[in-house]
Design a protein around this motif. Sequence first.
Motif, short mmCIF file in Angstrom:
data_model
loop_
_atom_site.label_atom_id
_atom_site.label_comp_id
_atom_site.label_asym_id
_atom_site.label_seq_id
_atom_site.Cartn_x
_atom_site.Cartn_y
_atom_site.Cartn_z
N ASP A 167 1.01 -1.27 -0.10
CA ASP A 167 0.04 0.05 -0.14
C ASP A 167 0.92 1.34 -0.06
N ILE A 168 2.18 1.22 0.89
CA ILE A 168 2.71 2.49 1.01
C ILE A 168 3.51 2.77 -0.36
N GLY A 169 4.13 1.65 -0.99
CA GLY A 169 4.82 1.74 -1.97
C GLY A 169 4.08 1.97 -3.27
N LEU A 170 2.74 1.88 -3.38
CA LEU A 170 1.83 2.36 -4.56
C LEU A 170 1.67 3.48 -4.24
N LEU A 171 1.41 3.97 -3.14
CA LEU A 171 1.01 5.52 -2.91
C LEU A 171 2.42 6.42 -3.08
N PHE A 172 3.58 5.77 -2.51
CA PHE A 172 4.87 6.53 -2.51
C PHE A 172 5.28 6.63 -4.17
N ALA A 173 4.83 5.42 -5.00
CA ALA A 173 5.13 5.57 -6.47
C ALA A 173 4.54 6.54 -7.22
N ILE A 174 3.18 6.90 -6.73
CA ILE A 174 2.30 7.89 -7.45
C ILE A 174 3.09 9.38 -7.05
N PHE A 175 3.53 9.39 -5.51
CA PHE A 175 4.24 10.64 -5.21
C PHE A 175 5.34 11.03 -5.89
N LEU A 176 6.32 10.01 -6.27
CA LEU A 176 7.51 10.12 -7.14
C LEU A 176 7.03 10.48 -8.77
N PHE A 177 6.06 9.75 -9.15
CA PHE A 177 5.65 10.24 -10.43
C PHE A 177 5.47 11.72 -10.74
N PHE A 178 4.93 12.41 -9.53
CA PHE A 178 4.32 13.74 -9.72
C PHE A 178 5.61 14.39 -9.38
N GLY A 179 6.39 14.14 -8.41
CA GLY A 179 7.79 14.95 -7.78
C GLY A 179 8.67 14.60 -9.03
N ILE A 180 8.85 13.60 -9.52
CA ILE A 180 10.05 13.41 -10.28
C ILE A 180 9.71 13.18 -12.18
N GLY A 181 8.81 12.03 -12.05
CA GLY A 181 8.42 11.65 -13.38
C GLY A 181 7.75 12.97 -14.19
N VAL A 182 7.13 13.65 -13.72
CA VAL A 182 6.30 14.66 -14.35
C VAL A 182 7.45 15.85 -14.99
N ASP A 183 8.37 15.95 -14.19
CA ASP A 183 9.44 17.02 -14.51
C ASP A 183 10.22 16.59 -15.55
N VAL A 184 10.68 15.16 -15.45
CA VAL A 184 11.55 14.42 -16.64
C VAL A 184 10.58 14.51 -18.00
N LEU A 185 9.58 14.25 -17.90
CA LEU A 185 8.47 14.02 -18.77
C LEU A 185 8.39 15.21 -19.52
N HIS A 186 8.61 16.51 -18.73
CA HIS A 186 8.44 17.64 -19.39
C HIS A 186 9.59 17.99 -20.34
N GLN A 187 10.76 17.57 -19.77
CA GLN A 187 12.04 17.68 -20.54
C GLN A 187 12.28 16.89 -21.56
N LEU A 188 11.65 15.68 -21.68
CA LEU A 188 11.74 14.81 -22.56
C LEU A 188 10.88 14.87 -23.99
N VAL A 189 9.74 15.35 -23.50
CA VAL A 189 8.48 15.68 -24.64
C VAL A 189 8.27 17.08 -24.92
N ALA A 190 8.33 17.23 -26.03
CA ALA A 190 8.15 18.71 -26.51
C ALA A 190 6.70 18.99 -26.35
N ILE A 191 6.15 19.57 -25.36
CA ILE A 191 4.82 19.91 -24.90
C ILE A 191 4.60 21.43 -25.17
N GLY A 192 5.61 22.29 -25.62
CA GLY A 192 5.47 23.66 -25.49
C GLY A 192 6.05 24.23 -24.22
N ASP A 193 6.49 25.63 -24.55
CA ASP A 193 6.80 26.25 -23.19
C ASP A 193 6.04 27.57 -23.11
N ASN A 194 4.85 27.69 -23.65
CA ASN A 194 3.98 28.79 -23.44
C ASN A 194 3.71 28.79 -22.04
N ARG A 195 3.37 30.14 -21.63
CA ARG A 195 2.96 30.30 -20.01
C ARG A 195 1.81 29.33 -19.51
#
Length: 252
Positions: A167-195
């Motif tokens: 249970d804790i690992g599942l919740l912590f994995a979601i936490f890491l997705f937002f804390g680290i994964g989204v930032d890395v995804l933003h750098q890897l995928v060209a989704i635009g840099d408008n405001r």
Amino acid sequence: MKFKFFRNHFSKKKTNRFLLLFLTLDILFILAHVIFIYLIFIRVEFDWSITDPFLLNLDGGYPEMFQYLKYFIIMVATLRIVLSKKIYNYISWFFLFTLLLLDDALQFHERFAAWVVEKFNIAPAFGLRPQDLGELTYVGIFGPILLLLLLFTYYYGSKRIRRTYIDIGLLFAIFLFFGIGVDVLHQLVAIGDNRYTLLFMILLEDGGEMITLSILTWYFLFLTISDNKHNTYIYEYFLKKRAKANDDTLSN
């Protein structure tokens, strides 16, 4: 998502109040960030520097302090489980969240990444900035150490402890997705840099991180007051849904 499962098995008045308070404050901080940034976008004349402490992505602001409080509550909860319930396996989670608190407060990973980039003259690669590669190096070094400690305490834990770890690992994995994964995804995928895109990414990363940490805090508080008869786990809800979906597919 049906909440009957959670009402039946995870509903405690004390912890429910904490969860409601945490999520309410999270949403208020997120809404405040959106409103202030939008007013800046439309060029409303005001000294917006006084709103800086309310922004999600600025260091030392109220949202970040609120995150520190959640880390501290989790640390206290794990110590209570270890000392009062004599479940020593949870000391690994205490170390993990202590490191996360120190890392956020003292910016360990940013400083380590900057040192690695300067020491080894790291260049951009794979669509990532040198700072990103330095931070991934930090995770690559310290992550396995904590992972081994968690696996060790999981292996020598009871069946109930192992299921709680999932249970804790599942919740912590979601936490890491937002804390680290989204930032890395933003750098890897060209989704635009408008405001507006940048605003969305900040809300997704920092807002998602705040909400999932609130849920993690609630779960650890729930563990401190749950008795030994409690034998239901969050991951079972998703397993049951998947099993039901498979049965429906076979019947069709």
